[in-house]
Design an enzyme around this catalytic site. Structure first.
Site, mmCIF file in Angstrom:
data_model
loop_
_atom_site.group_PDB
_atom_site.id
_atom_site.type_symbol
_atom_site.label_atom_id
_atom_site.label_comp_id
_atom_site.label_asym_id
_atom_site.label_seq_id
_atom_site.Cartn_x
_atom_site.Cartn_y
_atom_site.Cartn_z
ATOM 1 N N GLY A 46 0.633 -1.158 0.073
ATOM 2 C CA GLY A 46 0.103 -0.005 -0.028
ATOM 3 C C GLY A 46 0.833 1.314 0.018
ATOM 4 O O GLY A 46 0.223 2.239 -0.544
ATOM 5 N N ASP A 105 -4.613 2.419 11.383
ATOM 6 C CA ASP A 105 -6.025 2.285 11.654
ATOM 7 C C ASP A 105 -6.104 1.816 13.167
ATOM 8 O O ASP A 105 -5.633 2.652 14.020
ATOM 9 C CB ASP A 105 -6.475 1.093 10.795
ATOM 10 C CG ASP A 105 -8.129 0.928 10.697
ATOM 11 O OD1 ASP A 105 -8.611 2.140 10.512
ATOM 12 O OD2 ASP A 105 -8.510 -0.225 11.146
#
Length: 177
Positions: A46, A105
């Site tokens: 990512g 997160d």
């Protein structure tokens, strides 16, 4: 107006907003690491788009390395066990290290990575996140540099994926529920 990819509800950050914010964050990093060489460690897959753009705008000498992680969970949505699937190519001992993440997160993965990397005796260790979803944080971790804080929605684009798709979008979009 950008044509939205199928499955995208709306654009959260445009290409222009992303480019501007990366330049701002890179300028801060440049100021903070003046006179030093910085090792950027990208977390695959990512972070590739973000790390590439960030590195282009950092104005101190930069080295780049990558690691890849896998996480396993027996329950959907539950924090799982994290392991390194691809380790760094070079030692970070004595290096000024900036861990580059696409998104932070819950904090579990980042905590694991920071503990692992800290054990390898870098001179310094900091975190730069493209996106920070602080509303879902379970483990408190320091994120020294962040481009954007985002709401608790599933986002794709600029490196972030859904089933390995959408990474190549130039914008960050919110997926339709």
């Amino acid at each position: 107006m950008t044509q939205l990819a199928p499955g995208i509800e709306r654009v959260l950050f445009t290409e222009e907003q992303i480019a501007q914010r990366i330049r701002e964050v890179a300028a801060k990093i440049t100021a903070d690491y003046q006179g030093r060489t910085l090792k950027l460690i990208g977390v695959l897959k990512g972070s590739i788009f973000f790390l590439t753009e960030l590195a282009r705008h950092i104005e101190v000498p930069v080295k780049i390395d990558f690691l890849a992680i896998s996480s396993f969970s027996n329950k959907s949505g539950a924090p799982g066990v994290v392991r390194i699937a691809k380790d760094l190519d070079d030692s970070i001992e004595g290096e000024d290290v900036l861990l580059v993440e696409d998104i932070v997160d819950t904090g579990f993965t980042l905590r694991y990575l920071l503990q692992t990397l800290a054990g390898r005796a870098p001179n310094s260790l900091a975190v730069c996140a493209f996106l920070d979803r602080n509303s879902r944080r379970i483990v408190q971790v320091r994120v020294e540099y962040r481009c954007f804080e985002i709401p608790d929605r599933f986002v794709v684009g600029f490196g972030l994926d859904y089933n390995q798709l959408y990474r190549n979008l130039g914008y960050v979009g919110v997926m339709k529920p």
